[in-house]
Motif scaffolding. Structure first.
Motif, PDB file in Angstrom:
ATOM      1  N   PRO A 175      19.272  60.484  31.054  1.00 35.16           N
ATOM      2  CA  PRO A 175      17.654  60.776  31.302  1.00 35.16           C
ATOM      3  C   PRO A 175      16.966  59.284  31.264  1.00 35.16           C
ATOM      4  N   LEU A 176      17.602  58.515  30.427  1.00 38.14           N
ATOM      5  CA  LEU A 176      16.928  57.092  30.337  1.00 38.14           C
ATOM      6  C   LEU A 176      17.156  56.423  31.718  1.00 38.14           C
ATOM      7  N   TYR A 177      18.235  56.583  32.228  1.00 37.55           N
ATOM      8  CA  TYR A 177      18.618  55.867  33.396  1.00 37.55           C
ATOM      9  C   TYR A 177      17.513  56.381  34.613  1.00 37.55           C
ATOM     10  N   GLN A 178      17.396  57.808  34.530  1.00 41.92           N
ATOM     11  CA  GLN A 178      16.557  58.402  35.528  1.00 41.92           C
ATOM     12  C   GLN A 178      15.079  57.512  35.551  1.00 41.92           C
ATOM     13  N   ARG A 179      14.506  57.590  34.302  1.00 45.12           N
ATOM     14  CA  ARG A 179      13.061  57.235  33.751  1.00 45.12           C
ATOM     15  C   ARG A 179      13.137  55.555  34.437  1.00 45.12           C
ATOM     16  N   LEU A 180      14.230  54.895  34.247  1.00 47.64           N
ATOM     17  CA  LEU A 180      14.180  53.516  34.376  1.00 47.64           C
ATOM     18  C   LEU A 180      14.225  53.191  35.928  1.00 47.64           C
ATOM     19  N   GLY A 181      14.811  54.061  36.832  1.00 49.09           N
ATOM     20  CA  GLY A 181      15.037  53.896  38.143  1.00 49.09           C
ATOM     21  C   GLY A 181      13.610  54.315  38.969  1.00 49.09           C
ATOM     22  N   ALA A 182      13.152  55.511  38.059  1.00 52.97           N
ATOM     23  CA  ALA A 182      11.933  55.683  38.829  1.00 52.97           C
ATOM     24  C   ALA A 182      10.699  54.910  38.553  1.00 52.97           C
ATOM     25  N   TRP A 183      10.479  54.223  37.281  1.00 48.73           N
ATOM     26  CA  TRP A 183       9.780  53.097  36.928  1.00 48.73           C
ATOM     27  C   TRP A 183       9.844  51.752  37.834  1.00 48.73           C
ATOM     28  N   ARG A 185      11.347  51.536  40.787  1.00 50.07           N
ATOM     29  CA  ARG A 185      11.129  51.895  42.381  1.00 50.07           C
ATOM     30  C   ARG A 185       9.561  51.791  42.364  1.00 50.07           C
ATOM     31  N   GLN A 186       8.688  52.337  41.477  1.00 48.63           N
ATOM     32  CA  GLN A 186       7.484  52.371  41.610  1.00 48.63           C
ATOM     33  C   GLN A 186       6.757  51.093  41.663  1.00 48.63           C
ATOM     34  N   LYS A 187       7.365  50.092  40.807  1.00 48.53           N
ATOM     35  CA  LYS A 187       6.727  48.844  40.663  1.00 48.53           C
ATOM     36  C   LYS A 187       7.204  48.140  41.764  1.00 48.53           C
ATOM     37  N   ASN A 188       8.257  48.453  42.434  1.00 50.61           N
ATOM     38  CA  ASN A 188       8.951  47.695  43.427  1.00 50.61           C
ATOM     39  C   ASN A 188       8.085  48.061  44.844  1.00 50.61           C
ATOM     40  N   ASP A 190       5.019  47.873  45.095  1.00 49.01           N
ATOM     41  CA  ASP A 190       3.947  46.447  44.953  1.00 49.01           C
ATOM     42  C   ASP A 190       4.844  45.220  45.289  1.00 49.01           C
ATOM     43  N   HIS A 191       4.518  44.686  46.336  1.00 46.92           N
ATOM     44  CA  HIS A 191       5.400  43.400  46.412  1.00 46.92           C
ATOM     45  C   HIS A 191       5.174  42.234  45.357  1.00 46.92           C
ATOM     46  N   ARG A 192       4.073  42.325  44.761  1.00 48.44           N
ATOM     47  CA  ARG A 192       3.796  41.389  43.763  1.00 48.44           C
ATOM     48  C   ARG A 192       4.551  41.637  42.309  1.00 48.44           C
ATOM     49  N   ASN A 193       5.310  42.833  42.393  1.00 47.87           N
ATOM     50  CA  ASN A 193       6.166  42.965  41.066  1.00 47.87           C
ATOM     51  C   ASN A 193       7.558  43.340  41.469  1.00 47.87           C
ATOM     52  N   TRP A 194       8.210  42.509  42.308  1.00 40.57           N
ATOM     53  CA  TRP A 194       9.330  42.648  42.968  1.00 40.57           C
ATOM     54  C   TRP A 194      10.403  42.236  41.997  1.00 40.57           C
ATOM     55  N   LEU A 195       9.953  41.598  40.776  1.00 40.64           N
ATOM     56  CA  LEU A 195      11.139  41.313  39.717  1.00 40.64           C
ATOM     57  C   LEU A 195      11.424  42.533  38.673  1.00 40.64           C
ATOM     58  N   HIS A 196      10.394  43.761  38.754  1.00 42.86           N
ATOM     59  CA  HIS A 196      10.753  44.775  37.880  1.00 42.86           C
ATOM     60  C   HIS A 196      12.210  45.588  38.080  1.00 42.86           C
ATOM     61  N   LEU A 197      12.335  45.794  39.535  1.00 47.35           N
ATOM     62  CA  LEU A 197      13.523  46.587  39.895  1.00 47.35           C
ATOM     63  C   LEU A 197      14.529  45.921  39.430  1.00 47.35           C
ATOM     64  N   PRO A 198      14.715  44.587  39.633  1.00 44.94           N
ATOM     65  CA  PRO A 198      16.354  43.979  39.179  1.00 44.94           C
ATOM     66  C   PRO A 198      16.142  43.730  37.640  1.00 44.94           C
ATOM     67  N   ALA A 199      15.066  43.898  36.986  1.00 42.44           N
ATOM     68  CA  ALA A 199      14.999  44.022  35.479  1.00 42.44           C
ATOM     69  C   ALA A 199      15.496  45.354  34.957  1.00 42.44           C
ATOM     70  N   THR A 200      15.075  46.189  35.608  1.00 42.34           N
ATOM     71  CA  THR A 200      15.702  47.823  35.299  1.00 42.34           C
ATOM     72  C   THR A 200      17.128  47.987  35.464  1.00 42.34           C
ATOM     73  N   ILE A 201      17.563  47.585  36.675  1.00 43.76           N
ATOM     74  CA  ILE A 201      19.057  47.523  37.030  1.00 43.76           C
ATOM     75  C   ILE A 201      19.822  46.835  36.018  1.00 43.76           C
ATOM     76  N   ILE A 202      19.321  45.456  35.504  1.00 43.86           N
ATOM     77  CA  ILE A 202      20.214  44.787  34.354  1.00 43.86           C
ATOM     78  C   ILE A 202      19.966  45.421  33.182  1.00 43.86           C
ATOM     79  N   GLY A 203      18.806  46.049  33.085  1.00 47.25           N
ATOM     80  CA  GLY A 203      18.745  46.675  31.569  1.00 47.25           C
ATOM     81  C   GLY A 203      19.737  48.088  31.653  1.00 47.25           C
ATOM     82  N   ALA A 204      19.851  48.883  32.814  1.00 48.87           N
ATOM     83  CA  ALA A 204      20.663  49.699  32.740  1.00 48.87           C
ATOM     84  C   ALA A 204      22.247  49.385  32.652  1.00 48.87           C
TER      85      ALA A 204
END
Length: 756
Positions: A175-183, A185-188, A190-204
């Motif tokens: 469930p934690l992985y699912q929430r991280l992925g959804a968060w 992708r939502q931030k991604n 917005d092109h100004r927040n392109w670092l959030h998706l790599p951060a969540t992948i590395i966090g997982a």
């Protein structure tokens, strides 16, 4: 006994005697020369066999010593070594003179390739011989079924517990992985927040590693309490835990790349079916090879015999290698198309590397598994660890390089916005700063690619990066690169500052500043061009000097070339010198109306060699400065014109002058015309008289280039007032001269009517 001693020994002894004659030492010393006369040092001689040398031996010794002393280099080496020997402390033993070492012979490329092939071929043959001996001649060990079954039970219990524990821990965090992925992708979005998706992948991925560490900690506790007080079982369980850590870490990397259960955390555009396909097969491939080489083969070697372990190792790796080759070439086209699609969606910089990788990825993957097969035959345990370690380091290096290159690429696409005051005062500064920043970022990106290649080679032990950077040519290369970057940076800063200052003076009055004069614009433009040439030349010369090019011949050649060119281009030199003096004398500027020889037109371009003039017909003339002897400039200070009007001789002079004054007065009532006229017109009255007419004159002083406008307006007013006053212009008369008998006939012709 004289014939029993070789002549070389006598020669060497007599040379030593000659040296001892020149040098007095408190104790007997054995000294060797640095030349061919001392090919081998004789520290101990058999005094009983020593014989008095003959006359020929003495002559040979004298000749050898004379040859040594006659050569400057060998004599200097001998003197230096003798001084060092004399300065040697007495408690260090007998001083010796080392013979000169020969320079190693430079080998050709073919010889080096032959030596390398012989070296690696010999090592490979040795490894195959050792493998052959292990299979055929290794000692057999007794097989104890009871011990084997007991060990298998403990081993299987630990393995099942570890696999179940790690699977359960990973299930709990789904469930934690699912929430991280959804968060992410939502931030991604917005092109100004392109670092959030790599951060969540590395966090997982970090969470996955923490779960692995927790499972290993619990597994170590189980192993410590569930080995039946047997060192053999404890050893086997330790092998399993080490293999479990290594293999599961590699599987965690596979989940990081493919992420089969959580598409939101998948960095690449890959459908769920393909992601699950590759994750499953690569996991099985790594698991079978890892547990087979790191666990099963060592246990069989320890519990059964080495022969079976070696054959089992070959069988496992052969089967896995064949399976890997089938996977690679059966999916060659699909992966090629997927990489091309990824390249089409990527930035141009990454698209180039992805397309290049798509062309030969299958050969790299095939070579990878073949190398793993060969290494595993010779060294089963260490080879797999090395390959996995190199693979992980390669993935980390490529990932970091892609991250850094992505940041640099995004920065390259951005624009630095200066303050309005700076943009107003220095119009070209923002563009020039952005150009230099982009160039430096592109250079940093190129260096990143180069450093990535070196790190990849170092990760696979194909290149010793640390030795290259500290001792090898890399140290000098890095130093030269730093110097080059600093020189380019200082040159860029200097050119940007100076050019911006010049262009600030050339700026128009669109921002409320006064318009610089044409002379100022021309001189500053010439100075800017000359400054660019000087800075570029100096920078290139310094760069050539930094990379090791001797610029002295270039400077000397440039001087000789300049001298040769000066004789053949005297006209060019004359053009340049004349143009410089005309500019400093403010003779003409861009936009001036000038007359040069028979050409009258507007100055459109001025260079160091020529001037470009555009006539009113559209013709463009390029006139070298040296061909200009005199010229007229119509925009220097004032303009003027003299208007002459011819009137019929029978008209009244006073009435003509009054009509002309009335026309001028009406003209000056126009405010636009009055603003063009300087001072008051000058009436000269009657200035010319002929048989048919007299001339009245008026002269004007006007603003530069306004004399024609005033003259045309004056002509219109004069015609108006002369017509109103009835003042006639002179008319053309024709006088016919006849002689002979036709005079009487001509006299009888009627006279022409008088003009009305």
């Amino acid at each position: 006994m004289l014939s029993a001693c070789p002549p070389r020994i006598f020669l060497r002894r007599w040379i030593l005697l000659c040296l001892l004659f020149f040098i007095t030492l408190p104790t007997a010393q054995a000294v060797s020369l640095p030349q061919a006369a001392v090919a081998a040092q004789q520290t101990k001689t058999d005094s009983g066999n020593a014989q008095e040398p003959g006359l020929s031996d003495k002559k040979a010794a004298y000749a050898a010593l004379a040859n040594i002393l006659d050569n400057d280099q060998s004599r200097q080496e001998l003197i230096e070594q003798l001084r060092n020997a004399a300065a040697t402390p007495t408690d260090t033993g007998t001083p010796e003179l080392a013979p000169p070492t020969e320079e190693p012979e430079e080998k050709t490329v073919l010889q080096r390739l032959t030596d390398m092939t012989r070296q690696y071929g010999g090592e490979a043959a040795t490894q195959f011989i050792r493998l052959h001996d292990n299979i055929l001649y290794a000692p057999h060990k007794p097989f104890n079924p009871v011990t084997f079954v007991n060990a298998v039970n403990h081993f299987a219990g630990l393995a099942l517990a570890m696999f179940a524990l790690y699977w359960l821990l990973r299930r709990l965090v789904y469930p934690l992985y699912q929430r991280l992925g959804a968060w992410g992708r939502q931030k991604n979005r917005d092109h100004r927040n392109w670092l959030h998706l790599p951060a969540t992948i590395i966090g997982a991925f970090i969470i996955d590693l923490l779960l692995l560490a927790l499972a290993l900690f619990i597994g170590q506790i189980i192993s410590d309490n569930f080995h039946g007080d047997s060192r053999t079982i404890a050893y086997q369980q330790g092998l399993f835990l080490n293999a479990f850590a290594l293999i599961e870490f590699f599987k965690a990397l596979l989940r990081l790349i493919f992420c089969p259960h959580f598409p939101e955390l998948r960095f690449f555009h890959l459908n769920d079916e393909r992601a699950s396909y590759w994750n499953t097969r690569l996991s099985w491939l790594s698991g079978i090879m890892g547990y087979g080489l790191l666990v099963i083969v060592p246990i069989v070697s320890n519990q059964v015999n080495v022969q079976i372990a070696a054959l089992l190792n070959i069988a496992i790796m052969a089967i896995m290698t064949c399976w890997a080759q089938w996977l690679i070439f059966s999916n060659k086209r699909n992966i090629h198309n997927a990489l091309i699609g990824l390249a089409n969606r990527s930035m141009a910089f990454f698209a180039f590397f992805i397309r290049a990788f798509a062309l030969f990825w299958h050969w790299l993957a095939s070579a990878y598994f073949i190398a793993l097969f060969l290494f595993s035959i010779f060294n089963p345990g260490d080879s797999l660890k090395f390959m996995m370690s190199a693979t992980v380091r390669s993935l980390a290096i490529v990932g970091m390089a892609a991250f850094v290159s992505g940041i640099l690429t995004r920065w390259i696409g951005k624009t630095i916005i200066l303050s309005p005051d700076l943009r107003r005062n220095y119009p070209e500064l923002q563009k020039r700063v952005n150009d230099w920043v982009r160039a430096m970022l592109k250079l940093a990106r190129i260096l990143t690619v180069f450093a990535t290649l070196l790190l990849l080679l170092n990760a696979w032990n194909l290149f010793d990066l640390w030795h290259w950077l500290t001792i090898g040519a890399g140290e000098k290369m890095v130093d030269i690169l730093i110097r080059i970057v600093m020189i380019l940076l200082l040159s860029a800063i200097g050119w940007t500052v100076l050019a911006s200052l010049i262009e600030s003076r050339l700026a128009s009055d669109s921002h409320g500043r006064p318009m610089p004069s044409a002379r100022t614009r021309t001189l500053l433009t010439l100075f800017r061009n000359a400054l660019a040439v000087v800075i570029s030349t100096i920078t290139i010369m310094i760069l050539l000097s930094e990379i090791g090019v001797n610029i002295a011949p270039l400077l000397a050649g440039a001087g000789a070339l300049g001298l040769a060119v000066s004789f053949g281009s005297q006209t060019l030199v004359k053009d340049i010198i004349t143009g410089i003096f005309i500019q400093f004398e403010n003779g003409m500027n861009t936009g001036d109306l000038v007359t040069i020889g028979a050409i009258t037109g507007t100055v459109e371009r001025m260079s160091i060699r020529s001037v470009g003039v555009r006539q009113d017909t559209g013709a463009y003339h390029i006139i070298p400065w040296s061909s200009i002897t005199t010229f007229a400039n119509f925009v220097r200070g004032i303009g003027s014109f003299v208007a002459n009007y011819d009137v019929d001789r029978n008209e009244d002079t006073e009435r003509a002058n009054r009509a002309l004054q009335a026309a001028v007065n009406e003209l000056l009532e126009n405010p636009e015309i009055r603003g063009m006229v300087i001072g008051e017109p000058n009436f000269a009255g009657l200035v010319g008289l002929t048989n048919q007419a007299f001339t009245v004159r008026v002269s004007f002083t006007t603003q530069p280039l306004k004399q024609w406008t005033v003259r045309f307006a004056l002509d219109e007013k004069v015609k108006k007032h002369f017509d109103a006053a009835g003042i006639k212009a002179p008319h053309q008369t024709v006088e016919v001269m006849q002689t002979g008998p036709d005079v009487a006939g001509a006299a009888s012709l009627p006279a022409l009517p008088a003009p009305q």
